[in-house]
Design a protein around this motif. Structure first.
Motif, PDB file in Angstrom:
ATOM      1  N   THR A 188       3.571  17.444   5.879  1.00 45.78           N
ATOM      2  CA  THR A 188       2.470  17.878   5.013  1.00 45.78           C
ATOM      3  C   THR A 188       1.508  16.746   4.666  1.00 45.78           C
ATOM      4  O   THR A 188       0.293  16.829   4.892  1.00 45.78           O
ATOM      5  CB  THR A 188       3.048  18.439   3.689  1.00 45.78           C
ATOM      6  OG1 THR A 188       3.998  19.441   4.017  1.00 45.78           O
ATOM      7  CG2 THR A 188       1.955  19.016   2.803  1.00 45.78           C
ATOM      8  N   TRP A 189       2.087  15.702   4.116  1.00 48.17           N
ATOM      9  CA  TRP A 189       1.290  14.607   3.599  1.00 48.17           C
ATOM     10  C   TRP A 189       0.452  13.962   4.707  1.00 48.17           C
ATOM     11  O   TRP A 189      -0.726  13.656   4.539  1.00 48.17           O
ATOM     12  CB  TRP A 189       2.248  13.603   2.950  1.00 48.17           C
ATOM     13  CG  TRP A 189       1.624  12.363   2.477  1.00 48.17           C
ATOM     14  CD1 TRP A 189       1.046  12.166   1.258  1.00 48.17           C
ATOM     15  CD2 TRP A 189       1.489  11.133   3.196  1.00 48.17           C
ATOM     16  NE1 TRP A 189       0.558  10.889   1.172  1.00 48.17           N
ATOM     17  CE2 TRP A 189       0.817  10.237   2.347  1.00 48.17           C
ATOM     18  CE3 TRP A 189       1.878  10.707   4.479  1.00 48.17           C
ATOM     19  CZ2 TRP A 189       0.517   8.927   2.737  1.00 48.17           C
ATOM     20  CZ3 TRP A 189       1.586   9.408   4.865  1.00 48.17           C
ATOM     21  CH2 TRP A 189       0.911   8.532   3.995  1.00 48.17           C
ATOM     22  N   HIS A 190       1.050  13.784   5.870  1.00 49.90           N
ATOM     23  CA  HIS A 190       0.347  13.148   6.994  1.00 49.90           C
ATOM     24  C   HIS A 190      -0.824  13.997   7.460  1.00 49.90           C
ATOM     25  O   HIS A 190      -1.902  13.497   7.742  1.00 49.90           O
ATOM     26  CB  HIS A 190       1.304  12.921   8.160  1.00 49.90           C
ATOM     27  CG  HIS A 190       2.413  11.981   7.840  1.00 49.90           C
ATOM     28  ND1 HIS A 190       3.480  12.344   7.055  1.00 49.90           N
ATOM     29  CD2 HIS A 190       2.611  10.693   8.177  1.00 49.90           C
ATOM     30  CE1 HIS A 190       4.289  11.316   6.927  1.00 49.90           C
ATOM     31  NE2 HIS A 190       3.796  10.305   7.592  1.00 49.90           N
ATOM     32  N   LEU A 191      -0.592  15.291   7.538  1.00 48.05           N
ATOM     33  CA  LEU A 191      -1.659  16.171   8.013  1.00 48.05           C
ATOM     34  C   LEU A 191      -2.823  16.162   7.025  1.00 48.05           C
ATOM     35  O   LEU A 191      -3.987  16.120   7.414  1.00 48.05           O
ATOM     36  CB  LEU A 191      -1.131  17.595   8.220  1.00 48.05           C
ATOM     37  CG  LEU A 191      -0.111  17.744   9.353  1.00 48.05           C
ATOM     38  CD1 LEU A 191       0.407  19.174   9.419  1.00 48.05           C
ATOM     39  CD2 LEU A 191      -0.722  17.356  10.687  1.00 48.05           C
ATOM     40  N   GLN A 192      -2.468  16.182   5.731  1.00 46.45           N
ATOM     41  CA  GLN A 192      -3.538  16.171   4.728  1.00 46.45           C
ATOM     42  C   GLN A 192      -4.309  14.863   4.801  1.00 46.45           C
ATOM     43  O   GLN A 192      -5.535  14.840   4.739  1.00 46.45           O
ATOM     44  CB  GLN A 192      -2.950  16.393   3.336  1.00 46.45           C
ATOM     45  CG  GLN A 192      -2.546  17.853   3.149  1.00 46.45           C
ATOM     46  CD  GLN A 192      -1.741  18.115   1.897  1.00 46.45           C
ATOM     47  OE1 GLN A 192      -1.282  17.180   1.238  1.00 46.45           O
ATOM     48  NE2 GLN A 192      -1.551  19.388   1.582  1.00 46.45           N
ATOM     49  N   LYS A 193      -3.584  13.781   4.973  1.00 47.40           N
ATOM     50  CA  LYS A 193      -4.236  12.472   5.012  1.00 47.40           C
ATOM     51  C   LYS A 193      -5.130  12.328   6.249  1.00 47.40           C
ATOM     52  O   LYS A 193      -6.246  11.834   6.167  1.00 47.40           O
ATOM     53  CB  LYS A 193      -3.163  11.387   5.010  1.00 47.40           C
ATOM     54  CG  LYS A 193      -3.736   9.994   5.097  1.00 47.40           C
ATOM     55  CD  LYS A 193      -2.735   8.948   4.671  1.00 47.40           C
ATOM     56  CE  LYS A 193      -3.374   7.570   4.836  1.00 47.40           C
ATOM     57  NZ  LYS A 193      -2.405   6.562   5.228  1.00 47.40           N
ATOM     58  N   TYR A 194      -4.647  12.752   7.385  1.00 42.22           N
ATOM     59  CA  TYR A 194      -5.366  12.465   8.628  1.00 42.22           C
ATOM     60  C   TYR A 194      -6.357  13.544   9.036  1.00 42.22           C
ATOM     61  O   TYR A 194      -7.205  13.315   9.888  1.00 42.22           O
ATOM     62  CB  TYR A 194      -4.374  12.224   9.771  1.00 42.22           C
ATOM     63  CG  TYR A 194      -3.423  11.084   9.509  1.00 42.22           C
ATOM     64  CD1 TYR A 194      -3.897   9.868   9.010  1.00 42.22           C
ATOM     65  CD2 TYR A 194      -2.053  11.217   9.740  1.00 42.22           C
ATOM     66  CE1 TYR A 194      -3.026   8.816   8.756  1.00 42.22           C
ATOM     67  CE2 TYR A 194      -1.181  10.174   9.490  1.00 42.22           C
ATOM     68  CZ  TYR A 194      -1.666   8.975   8.987  1.00 42.22           C
ATOM     69  OH  TYR A 194      -0.804   7.948   8.739  1.00 42.22           O
ATOM     70  N   LEU A 195      -6.224  14.764   8.478  1.00 40.94           N
ATOM     71  CA  LEU A 195      -7.085  15.847   8.942  1.00 40.94           C
ATOM     72  C   LEU A 195      -8.035  16.404   7.879  1.00 40.94           C
ATOM     73  O   LEU A 195      -8.970  17.139   8.223  1.00 40.94           O
ATOM     74  CB  LEU A 195      -6.231  17.004   9.496  1.00 40.94           C
ATOM     75  CG  LEU A 195      -5.467  16.726  10.801  1.00 40.94           C
ATOM     76  CD1 LEU A 195      -4.608  17.932  11.156  1.00 40.94           C
ATOM     77  CD2 LEU A 195      -6.414  16.398  11.958  1.00 40.94           C
ATOM     78  N   SER A 196      -7.800  16.057   6.597  1.00 42.17           N
ATOM     79  CA  SER A 196      -8.610  16.675   5.547  1.00 42.17           C
ATOM     80  C   SER A 196     -10.109  16.448   5.744  1.00 42.17           C
ATOM     81  O   SER A 196     -10.916  17.338   5.496  1.00 42.17           O
ATOM     82  CB  SER A 196      -8.195  16.135   4.177  1.00 42.17           C
ATOM     83  OG  SER A 196      -6.955  16.706   3.832  1.00 42.17           O
ATOM     84  N   HIS A 197     -10.476  15.265   6.214  1.00 47.19           N
ATOM     85  CA  HIS A 197     -11.896  14.952   6.353  1.00 47.19           C
ATOM     86  C   HIS A 197     -12.517  15.540   7.616  1.00 47.19           C
ATOM     87  O   HIS A 197     -13.716  15.481   7.808  1.00 47.19           O
ATOM     88  CB  HIS A 197     -12.082  13.427   6.379  1.00 47.19           C
ATOM     89  CG  HIS A 197     -11.502  12.800   7.622  1.00 47.19           C
ATOM     90  ND1 HIS A 197     -10.155  12.589   7.795  1.00 47.19           N
ATOM     91  CD2 HIS A 197     -12.097  12.379   8.766  1.00 47.19           C
ATOM     92  CE1 HIS A 197      -9.941  12.043   8.983  1.00 47.19           C
ATOM     93  NE2 HIS A 197     -11.097  11.908   9.594  1.00 47.19           N
ATOM     94  N   VAL A 198     -11.691  16.082   8.493  1.00 48.98           N
ATOM     95  CA  VAL A 198     -12.220  16.581   9.771  1.00 48.98           C
ATOM     96  C   VAL A 198     -12.771  17.992   9.567  1.00 48.98           C
ATOM     97  O   VAL A 198     -12.069  18.874   9.075  1.00 48.98           O
ATOM     98  CB  VAL A 198     -11.114  16.599  10.858  1.00 48.98           C
ATOM     99  CG1 VAL A 198     -11.689  17.061  12.189  1.00 48.98           C
ATOM    100  CG2 VAL A 198     -10.482  15.223  10.998  1.00 48.98           C
ATOM    101  N   GLU A 199     -14.022  18.184   9.964  1.00 50.54           N
ATOM    102  CA  GLU A 199     -14.680  19.457   9.675  1.00 50.54           C
ATOM    103  C   GLU A 199     -14.022  20.620  10.420  1.00 50.54           C
ATOM    104  O   GLU A 199     -13.751  21.668   9.849  1.00 50.54           O
ATOM    105  CB  GLU A 199     -16.153  19.325  10.080  1.00 50.54           C
ATOM    106  CG  GLU A 199     -17.021  20.444   9.546  1.00 50.54           C
ATOM    107  CD  GLU A 199     -18.370  20.472  10.250  1.00 50.54           C
ATOM    108  OE1 GLU A 199     -18.880  19.382  10.614  1.00 50.54           O
ATOM    109  OE2 GLU A 199     -18.884  21.584  10.462  1.00 50.54           O
TER     110      GLU A 199
END
Ligand code: SF4
Ligand code: SF4
Lengths: 313, 400
Positions: free
Chosen positions: B314-325
């Motif tokens: 969870t945490w990794h996906l939020q960190k690495y993908l949140s900014h990707v449109e």
């Protein structure tokens, strides 16, 4: 060296996947990176098989179907027409290596390209003499090493050891003989900037049946298959040898008919001439070459030696 | 894989060439399991054959039980593990299906079984080829699930799996999955420790899990009435949740010792990405190639590979993908009837708290190349594909 992309075509049971494993393993022993990623069709003896092999001096992470090979290797010259799209896709200046018992010039005509190296060897003959089997992979590896300058013969030997673990010396002897004797016909002209006539499409396996490649809305519900479909699969193309009968020796015991696993021995009416010139019809053994796979069981069981197996490729 | 490779190598390695299946068998051999029970099924068969050879020729001192079915294979390793043995089994597709009723038992009894899966689709129609239908059907059971990209990673992950499974903070069964055929049968170079004792030094058999012992009699697998079931099961829930820490720890230490580590997810050019492709298994190399092509054309593309899907990163996906449109998940299994038809797309979307893009590919091992992935990413980027829908890559008459 850069990157060499190769496509190998043959039939299930000829050792084509093993051949790519051996070359890849040998290239890795030589210090290169290599990946052998066969296309996995029906795991069935005789069915056409296509395999990819890439060798590079850099790590290879993109394992994908090769579209424009530098080298194409054909295990069975009867596949040339079926696999024409592979030969057409070889880059100008590249190599086509073919296993054939035919004279090299004749093979060149069948390939009908003059902008690539054509390498011809009778790999079946070599394999039979050394390995006592119709597996042309060792000789083709030898021819590959000869024209590509890699992998080293000694590495191929080591790869046989790793991949087969048996009959290493026999296979290696076949490899060496092919390395020494394969005929290389250089191209008449090479335009290095030219693109090949076609590319190998990514469609998987061999969509070579007599069926239409329909959309999902049109396929049979539940994948049901109706009777009679195997009639469309003319397995005769799988043969390396075909049975030929000498009617004078045949005593019509029908043992061959009983044992043929493919119902390819048939009793046919034959017109013969009697001693006084009178023509009459009699029953005789024939073969249905559309479906005979050339397994030679019939020749093996015939009590009178009436059936001979004759090389076809 | 490349980005995570550490420079210094402390343990001497040798370069060899193996298929994914044989790489797994070698890793298992080096980890010295004491009981192996397995039933062969395509495309996993070479693993079982190779392990049987190792046992037969004396290279591996293990009890090899040639069971008559996968149901028995899982039963046998559960029994052996409950008796305190390090165990291994491997299966694919319908074989996994046949094990199914025993899979949650291994979790509830907290047994550190390691299982390989050469991922293959489910019948019918009969299809012996690779997709992730089998692996995805395990998501709710409580097993740790790794998905490897290469033969090298499959090797490394099996070693890591024993260390993780037998860690006292975890004590859960682990599955190491990899592509049926596209990894299981592809010959590739890989580095393995020159001295195989190093594997056992890295992952010594802890034997510290709850187990049957004649000197200290216990009963395992007893009834959990409504008053007890939830609490007992909840320990496994928490253990799985907390195992992410252990998985990362073990991965980092493995990297220090063996020179390779991978993380829970693998990132590629995500920092400034406007469109990202999320995938798993062997196709990630093609995804990276497609990303390179998009970058060359001025599109800020990136990619992420899911390596561990249980516990969910969870945490990794939020960190690495949140900014990707725009996030496109390429799923290799069908989530029949789901909100989106790709199982990972649904989970990634839920993690990011927004609808994302989903495409199905390689189902039943339908061929794929980097051009097809490039097209899919481009359609996502251009807005031709809509978030929340499911598209298909390679299905005749599909939704492209
Ligand atoms: S060679 Fe084999 S398939 Fe052909 S006719 Fe003889 S027995 Fe039948
Ligand atoms: S086995 Fe030989 S002798 Fe008997 S029917 Fe066949 S060809 Fe004739």
């Amino acid at each position: 060296m850069g990157r060499i992309e190769t496509v190998w075509v043959g039939r299930g049971g000829q050792g084509i996947v093993t051949a790519t494993y051996i070359i890849a393993n040998a290239a890795i022993i030589d210090g290169y990176y290599a990946i052998a990623n066969p296309e996995f069709g029906a795991e069935r003896r005789g069915a056409p098989v296509k395999a990819f092999l890439t060798i590079s001096d850099a790590p290879i992470e993109d394992q994908e179907p090769i579209k424009m090979p530098d080298v194409a290797i054909v295990f069975d010259d009867k596949l040339i027409d079926l696999m024409r799209f592979v030969l057409d896709a070889v880059r100008p200046g590249g190599y086509i290596i073919i296993n054939s018992g035919k004279p090299p010039e004749e093979v060149k005509k069948i390939v009908s390209r003059d902008d690539v190296y054509i390498v011809v060897l009778d790999a079946i003959d070599i394999a039979r003499r050394h390995v006592k089997l119709d597996v042309p992979n060792g000789p083709l590896a030898g021819a590959f090493s000869k024209v590509m300058g890699l992998p080293k013969l000694e590495s191929i030997r080591q790869a046989f050891e790793n991949q087969l673990g048996k009959a290493v010396e026999e296979n290696f002897a076949a490899t060496k003989e092919a390395f020494e004797t394969a005929t290389v016909i250089p191209p008449a002209r090479v335009d290095p900037s030219a693109r090949p006539k076609g590319v190998i499409s990514t469609t998987s396996a061999f969509l070579a049946g007599p069926y239409e490649i329909v959309e999902w809305t049109a396929v049979n519900k539940g994948g049901v298959v109706f009777p009679g479909t195997s009639l469309h699969y003319r397995t005769g193309g799988w043969r390396i040898e075909k049975p030929v009968i000498d009617h004078a020796k045949c005593i019509m015991c029908r043992k061959c008919w009983l044992y043929c696993p493919d119902d390819a021995v048939i009793e046919a009416w034959r017109e013969v001439e009697g001693p006084r010139g009178r023509k009459f019809r009699m029953k005789a053994i024939e073969f249905d070459y559309d479906f005979c796979k050339g397994c030679s069981v019939c020749a093996e069981v015939c009590p009178t030696g009436a059936i001979q197996m004759v090389r076809e490729i | 894989m490349m980005q995570a490779t550490l420079r210094e190598r402390q343990i001497e390695q040798k370069r060899i060439a193996l298929t994914g299946n044989h790489a797994v068998a070698l890793a298992v051999k080096m980890a010295r399991p004491e009981v192996i029970a397995a039933y062969p099924i395509t495309p996993q068969t070479p693993v079982v054959e190779r392990l049987a050879e190792y046992v037969n020729n004396g290279e591996l001192d293990a009890e090899f039980i040639p069971v008559e079915s996968e149901h028995s294979a899982m039963s046998a390793v559960i029994g052996a593990s409950a008796a305190g043995a390090r165990t291994f089994t491997e299966t694919s597709s319908q074989g996994l299906g046949h094990m199914y009723e025993n899979l949650p038992i291994a979790v509830g009894m907290r047994l550190p079984i390691v299982m390989g899966v050469a991922a293959r689709t489910y019948s019918a129609p009969i299809n012996v080829w690779g997709d992730y239908g089998d692996v995805m059907s395990m998501r709710e059971l409580g097993w740790i699930i790794y998905i490897a990209q290469t033969a090298q990673e499959a090797f490394d992950t099996v070693v890591q799996a024993y260390r993780v499974a037998e860690d006292a903070r975890v004590h859960l069964p682990v599955v190491v999955a990899y592509d049926g055929f596209w990894t299981s049968h592809v010959l590739q170079p890989l580095d393995v420790p020159a001295d195989e004792e190093e594997v056992l030094k890295f992952a010594p058999i802890t034997r510290n899990w709850v187990r049957l012992d004649v000197d200290n009699p216990t009963q395992l697998g007893a009834v959990g009435t409504p008053e007890w079931y939830w609490e007992i099961r909840w320990q496994a829930v928490e253990a799985l949740r907390n195992s992410a820490k252990v998985i990362e720890e073990v991965d980092v230490e493995y990297g220090r010792r063996f020179g390779r580590s991978y993380g829970l997810v693998t990132r590629y050019m995500l920092e400034d990405a406007e469109v990202a492709v999320v995938a798993y298994g062997s196709i990630f190399g093609l995804v990276k190639k497609a990303v390179d092509r998009l970058r060359k054309e001025g599109i800020r593309a990136g990619a992420l590979r899911l390596r561990v899907i249980r516990p969910w990163p969870t945490w990794h996906l939020q960190k690495y993908l949140s900014h990707v449109e725009k996030v496109l998940v390429i799923d290799r299994s069908i989530n029949h009837g789901g909100p989106q038809l790709g199982p990972m797309a649904v989970e990634v979307g839920a993690t990011l708290g927004r609808v994302i893009h989903c495409a199905l590919a390689t189902v039943g091992m339908r061929a794929i190349d980097s051009d097809m992935i490039y097209e899919a990413a481009l359609k996502t980027h251009k807005g031709l594909w809509v978030a929340g829908e499911t598209y298909t890559v390679g299905l005749r008459g599909g939704y492209e």
